[in-house]
Scaffold this active site. Structure first.
Site, PDB file in Angstrom:
ATOM      1  N   ASN A  14     -15.770 -40.833 -12.712  1.00 46.33           N
ATOM      2  CA  ASN A  14     -16.932 -41.466 -12.078  1.00 46.33           C
ATOM      3  C   ASN A  14     -18.180 -40.718 -12.531  1.00 46.33           C
ATOM      4  O   ASN A  14     -18.443 -39.613 -12.066  1.00 46.33           O
ATOM      5  CB  ASN A  14     -16.784 -41.424 -10.555  1.00 46.33           C
ATOM      6  N   TRP A  15     -18.905 -41.343 -13.443  1.00 48.83           N
ATOM      7  CA  TRP A  15     -20.091 -40.672 -14.013  1.00 48.83           C
ATOM      8  C   TRP A  15     -21.256 -40.615 -13.017  1.00 48.83           C
ATOM      9  O   TRP A  15     -22.228 -39.916 -13.254  1.00 48.83           O
ATOM     10  CB  TRP A  15     -20.552 -41.404 -15.268  1.00 48.83           C
ATOM     11  N   LYS A  16     -21.179 -41.410 -11.956  1.00 51.31           N
ATOM     12  CA  LYS A  16     -22.302 -41.491 -10.997  1.00 51.31           C
ATOM     13  C   LYS A  16     -23.573 -41.844 -11.778  1.00 51.31           C
ATOM     14  O   LYS A  16     -23.499 -42.610 -12.733  1.00 51.31           O
ATOM     15  CB  LYS A  16     -22.396 -40.201 -10.181  1.00 51.31           C
ATOM     16  N   HIS A 100     -17.822 -45.879  -2.194  1.00 52.23           N
ATOM     17  CA  HIS A 100     -17.957 -44.437  -2.424  1.00 52.23           C
ATOM     18  C   HIS A 100     -18.795 -43.825  -1.299  1.00 52.23           C
ATOM     19  O   HIS A 100     -19.759 -44.435  -0.837  1.00 52.23           O
ATOM     20  CB  HIS A 100     -18.593 -44.176  -3.789  1.00 52.23           C
ATOM     21  N   GLU A 102     -20.995 -41.657  -1.304  1.00 52.87           N
ATOM     22  CA  GLU A 102     -22.436 -41.523  -1.605  1.00 52.87           C
ATOM     23  C   GLU A 102     -23.158 -42.833  -1.331  1.00 52.87           C
ATOM     24  O   GLU A 102     -24.299 -42.839  -0.868  1.00 52.87           O
ATOM     25  CB  GLU A 102     -22.616 -41.056  -3.059  1.00 52.87           C
ATOM     26  N   GLU A 172     -11.103 -39.454  -0.962  1.00 53.63           N
ATOM     27  CA  GLU A 172     -12.136 -38.510  -1.366  1.00 53.63           C
ATOM     28  C   GLU A 172     -12.747 -37.854  -0.120  1.00 53.63           C
ATOM     29  O   GLU A 172     -13.710 -38.394   0.462  1.00 53.63           O
ATOM     30  CB  GLU A 172     -13.239 -39.221  -2.151  1.00 53.63           C
ATOM     31  N   GLY A 178     -18.309 -32.714  -4.996  1.00 55.55           N
ATOM     32  CA  GLY A 178     -19.431 -31.988  -5.587  1.00 55.55           C
ATOM     33  C   GLY A 178     -19.645 -30.606  -5.008  1.00 55.55           C
ATOM     34  O   GLY A 178     -20.700 -30.006  -5.204  1.00 55.55           O
ATOM     35  N   SER A 217     -13.965 -32.519  -6.423  1.00 56.15           N
ATOM     36  CA  SER A 217     -13.925 -31.238  -7.134  1.00 56.15           C
ATOM     37  C   SER A 217     -12.675 -31.053  -7.994  1.00 56.15           C
ATOM     38  O   SER A 217     -12.198 -29.925  -8.171  1.00 56.15           O
ATOM     39  CB  SER A 217     -14.097 -30.067  -6.151  1.00 56.15           C
ATOM     40  N   GLY A 238     -15.429 -36.675 -10.616  1.00 64.04           N
ATOM     41  CA  GLY A 238     -16.880 -36.772 -10.744  1.00 64.04           C
ATOM     42  C   GLY A 238     -17.400 -35.825 -11.817  1.00 64.04           C
ATOM     43  O   GLY A 238     -17.247 -36.079 -13.015  1.00 64.04           O
ATOM     44  N   GLY A 239     -17.987 -34.727 -11.385  1.00 62.05           N
ATOM     45  CA  GLY A 239     -18.676 -33.813 -12.292  1.00 62.05           C
ATOM     46  C   GLY A 239     -17.880 -33.421 -13.527  1.00 62.05           C
ATOM     47  O   GLY A 239     -18.426 -33.417 -14.644  1.00 62.05           O
TER      48      GLY A 239
HETATM   49  P1  13P Z   1     -16.737 -34.400  -7.913  1.00 58.10           P
HETATM   50  O1  13P Z   1     -15.513 -34.431  -8.797  1.00 58.10           O
HETATM   51  O2  13P Z   1     -18.001 -34.075  -8.652  1.00 58.10           O
HETATM   52  O3  13P Z   1     -16.509 -33.558  -6.707  1.00 58.10           O
HETATM   53  O4  13P Z   1     -16.955 -35.906  -7.386  1.00 58.10           O
HETATM   54  C1  13P Z   1     -15.862 -36.603  -6.875  1.00 58.10           C
HETATM   55  C2  13P Z   1     -16.255 -38.010  -6.692  1.00 58.10           C
HETATM   56  O5  13P Z   1     -17.106 -38.325  -5.881  1.00 58.10           O
HETATM   57  C3  13P Z   1     -15.616 -39.014  -7.557  1.00 58.10           C
HETATM   58  O6  13P Z   1     -15.933 -40.304  -7.150  1.00 58.10           O
END
Ligand code: 13P
Length: 256
Positions: A14-16, A100, A102, A172, A178, A217, A238-239
């Site tokens: 997930n590149w966000k 999600h 966020e 999640e 994050g 994470s 994510g990251g």
């Molecule tokens: P991180 O891997 O950066 O913690 O993010 C997880 C996430 O929100 C994937 O959708």
């Protein structure tokens, strides 16, 4: 009950709100040669709307799927700034992340809207990833199962039993997103087994087939242990997915 062998592992990045068109080209160029393609792991890239078309073009023929990070429940209409399922399908997008945390936190994404979005995605021909997870406070208060039950039941409410297994669920925990505070393998397994049992309340067959991912994470170092848990069918990253080399190593961890 879980029959892990029947479920294809699934790792999605997930590149966000990262990756321009140019960055997407450079990323996919680096990624494809590093991936274990054709080895029985499904791989997804969840790109921002503006990078979807170029991502689809760049992964062509590799088997890697491109997903959007949100969509509107209506096929079209007076919804300024929104994008619909059929619009995504036209681009060659294969799936969509829905709910999600966020978006729930920052964009007023509600369970009510998700009740419509999840079946709308299926109807459009998109494979949805429905995200659920508790906050730190909810975990500390012993409310994790109540929260997961609510989100899973609401999100899947209007999906027929026959189509339940076409939805991927991503567990999640908000406190792990994050933060570098990954859930322990036991925590991930426990929550994901619970989510599978919730699907089982609707259909035992769907519970055996539905894929439930862990997100929060995940990185190349911790992925192997989490992904080896019996109910954990993959990861939503994510990251760490922003680095093609690290993402490829996480995908590789899903095979071992
Ligand atoms: P991180 O891997 O950066 O913690 O993010 C997880 C996430 O929100 C994937 O959708």
């Amino acid at each position: 009950m879980p029959d892990a062998s029947a479920r294809t592992p699934y790792v999605a990045g997930n590149w966000k709100m990262h990756m321009t068109v140019a960055a997407t080209r450079a990323y996919v160029d680096k990624l494809l040669g590093r991936l274990p393609l054709g080895k029985g792991v499904e791989i997804g890239l969840c790109a921002p709307f503006t990078a979807l078309a170029v991502a689809v073009e760049c992964v062509d023929g590799s088997g890697v799927k491109v997903l959007a990070q949100n969509m509107h429940q209506a096929a079209e209409g007076a919804f300024t700034g929104e994008v619909s399922g059929p619009m995504l399908v036209e681009l060659g997008v294969a799936g969509v992340v829905l709910g999600h945390s966020e978006r729930r936190r920052d964009n007023c994404e509600t369970d009510r809207a998700l009740q419509e979005k999840v079946p709308a995605a299926l109807e459009a021909g998109l494979a949805p990833i429905l995200c659920v997870g508790e906050s730190e406070e909810e975990r500390e208060d012993g409310e994790t199962q109540r929260k997961l039950r609510h989100q899973v039941q609401e999100g899947l409410l209007s999906v027929s039993d026959e189509r339940l297994a076409e939805v991927t669920i991503a567990y999640e925990p908000i406190w792990a997103i994050g933060t570098g505070r990954v859930a322990t393998p036991d925590q991930a397994q426990e929550a994901i087994a619970f989510i599978r049992a919730l699907v089982g309340d609707r259909s035992q067959e769907a519970a055996r087939a539905v894929r439930v991912l862990y997100g929060g994470s995940v990185n190349a170092e911790n992925a192997g242990e989490i992904l080896s848990q019996p109910d954990v069918d993959g990861a939503l990253v994510g990251g760490a997915s922003l680095d093609p080399e690290e993402f490829a190593r996480i995908v590789g961890a899903a095979l071992t």
